[in-house]
Design a protein around this motif. Sequence first.
Motif, mmCIF file in Angstrom:
data_model
loop_
_atom_site.group_PDB
_atom_site.id
_atom_site.type_symbol
_atom_site.label_atom_id
_atom_site.label_comp_id
_atom_site.label_asym_id
_atom_site.label_seq_id
_atom_site.Cartn_x
_atom_site.Cartn_y
_atom_site.Cartn_z
ATOM 1 N N HIS A 139 -46.978 45.337 44.562
ATOM 2 C CA HIS A 139 -45.849 45.488 45.155
ATOM 3 C C HIS A 139 -45.187 46.815 44.897
ATOM 4 O O HIS A 139 -44.720 47.668 45.551
ATOM 5 N N ARG A 140 -45.283 47.472 43.577
ATOM 6 C CA ARG A 140 -44.652 48.508 42.871
ATOM 7 C C ARG A 140 -45.360 50.146 43.587
ATOM 8 O O ARG A 140 -44.651 50.611 44.048
ATOM 9 N N PRO A 141 -46.704 50.022 43.799
ATOM 10 C CA PRO A 141 -47.243 51.303 44.348
ATOM 11 C C PRO A 141 -46.957 51.186 45.695
ATOM 12 O O PRO A 141 -46.702 52.347 46.112
ATOM 13 N N ILE A 142 -46.778 50.387 46.513
ATOM 14 C CA ILE A 142 -46.430 50.203 47.861
ATOM 15 C C ILE A 142 -44.966 50.726 47.866
ATOM 16 O O ILE A 142 -44.787 51.616 48.873
ATOM 17 N N GLN A 143 -44.296 50.183 47.039
ATOM 18 C CA GLN A 143 -42.729 50.800 47.020
ATOM 19 C C GLN A 143 -42.712 52.071 46.827
ATOM 20 O O GLN A 143 -41.904 53.197 47.409
ATOM 21 N N ALA A 144 -43.461 52.524 45.716
ATOM 22 C CA ALA A 144 -43.424 53.768 45.258
ATOM 23 C C ALA A 144 -43.889 54.851 46.429
ATOM 24 O O ALA A 144 -43.333 56.098 46.704
ATOM 25 N N ARG A 145 -45.021 54.589 47.204
ATOM 26 C CA ARG A 145 -45.338 55.291 48.166
ATOM 27 C C ARG A 145 -44.314 55.579 49.394
ATOM 28 O O ARG A 145 -44.301 56.481 50.017
ATOM 29 N N ALA A 146 -43.507 54.505 49.493
ATOM 30 C CA ALA A 146 -42.387 54.517 50.582
ATOM 31 C C ALA A 146 -41.233 55.115 49.857
ATOM 32 O O ALA A 146 -40.130 55.214 50.640
ATOM 33 N N ASN A 147 -41.196 55.781 48.693
ATOM 34 C CA ASN A 147 -40.086 56.405 48.077
ATOM 35 C C ASN A 147 -38.846 55.273 48.028
ATOM 36 O O ASN A 147 -37.847 55.813 48.192
ATOM 37 N N SER A 148 -39.042 54.072 47.925
ATOM 38 C CA SER A 148 -38.152 52.881 47.704
ATOM 39 C C SER A 148 -38.533 51.932 46.685
ATOM 40 O O SER A 148 -38.521 50.702 46.980
ATOM 41 N N ALA A 241 -33.685 48.184 51.723
ATOM 42 C CA ALA A 241 -33.400 47.018 52.212
ATOM 43 C C ALA A 241 -34.547 45.914 52.687
ATOM 44 O O ALA A 241 -34.449 44.923 52.723
ATOM 45 N N VAL A 242 -35.781 46.553 53.336
ATOM 46 C CA VAL A 242 -36.580 45.652 53.910
ATOM 47 C C VAL A 242 -37.187 44.909 52.722
ATOM 48 O O VAL A 242 -37.451 43.901 52.840
ATOM 49 N N TRP A 243 -37.459 45.639 51.643
ATOM 50 C CA TRP A 243 -38.058 45.227 50.448
ATOM 51 C C TRP A 243 -37.111 43.788 49.900
ATOM 52 O O TRP A 243 -37.652 42.895 49.542
ATOM 53 N N VAL A 244 -35.897 44.156 49.902
ATOM 54 C CA VAL A 244 -34.816 43.280 49.529
ATOM 55 C C VAL A 244 -34.845 42.071 50.533
ATOM 56 O O VAL A 244 -34.976 40.779 49.827
ATOM 57 N N LEU A 245 -34.922 42.144 51.692
ATOM 58 C CA LEU A 245 -34.857 41.067 52.560
ATOM 59 C C LEU A 245 -36.120 40.184 52.692
ATOM 60 O O LEU A 245 -36.060 39.114 52.754
ATOM 61 N N LEU A 246 -37.591 40.995 52.519
ATOM 62 C CA LEU A 246 -38.438 40.139 52.087
ATOM 63 C C LEU A 246 -38.532 39.522 51.154
ATOM 64 O O LEU A 246 -39.117 38.152 51.138
#
Length: 363
Positions: A139-148, A241-246
């Motif tokens: 999860h964290r690397p994907i979020q990091a690459r998306a700058n979020s 917001a997408v990560w939060v909704l997921l």
Amino acid sequence: MHTITVIVPAHNEEEGLPATLESLARQTVRPDRILVVDDASTDRTGEVAASHGVTVLRPPRNLGSKAKAQNYALPQCTTDLVLAVDADTVLAPDYIETVLPVFDDPEVSIAAGTVRTRHTRTLWERGRSTEYLFGFHWHRPIQARANSPMVCSGCCSVFRRDDLMAFGGFPERTIVEDMDYTWAQQIASRRAVYVSDAVALAADPEDLTYLRKQVWRWMAGFCQNVRLHLGRLIVHKPLLAVWVLLALLEILTAPLWWATPFVLAATTDQPPALAFAWWAGAELLLTTPPLLYAARRRKLPLATVLLNVPCVYATKAVNLVYAWKALIVELLLVPLHLARGLTVYEKGRADTPAARPVVPGVG
């Protein structure tokens, strides 16, 4: 050249605190100052801290939460960066050195590294270790690459002091200050950064009693932040917001996924064992690849990582119960003014017994 002050909030932490302070003393880039907030401890936390040559601050009364203890020390910080470290967290020797360069970017407001468990002695610690390995290597690397990134972990986050002061200090309005600040800064167009090469080892709950307290705090805090921030996230930081909704969707659908083998067994001609085997196979297909990568990335024994996988289902069950409780309480009952929500901060570990003898400086 960045300067950095470390804040260590501590309430009855005489047992775990020495290892934390020793890890700070071993940093390849030494902090300019270390402040331990002895938050009305009833054990020898203050004396143990003082024996390590750090500055000890003692509020006149117990402040009641980590954020409040950190804010008590914040006026003493004059460096451009502030590192908040939990009193039971041990940093890798190069933690500060590895995180500092990201602050060369003036847009970065907060950063934190990878968290792993310090101990894997009990079922609950083993389950949490698997959760950490999966989350910080999927999860964290994907979020990091998306700058979020969803959160910069509060046990080891570095903050830009000017931003923190402008915000009013560590947020006290929710029960999880790390997520609150991470979301608020991204809404304000500031950057939060995950630094995968910086490693912190956290002492997680050893038994179900304290795991329940920690998970309830985390889940209630997540939902408090959803209530507080989601609308502005959708407008100003839609990918976060997408990560939060997921995450919310995962909570809502998890009971259906867990019920799948029983539904298959009841509604098809498949034997129950075969239905469960299909379900377990799908689970392993989804979870094993990130764990294999994590084992290689962190140079961990593969057999140990895989043997801990069954333990994660015990912690997942606890997570699910308190996630649903948080949804009901924080997102339904609180808006209807039928409940106050979680406001009392409880630690995820037992206090050190006050009568236990401690040799200062020995961890």
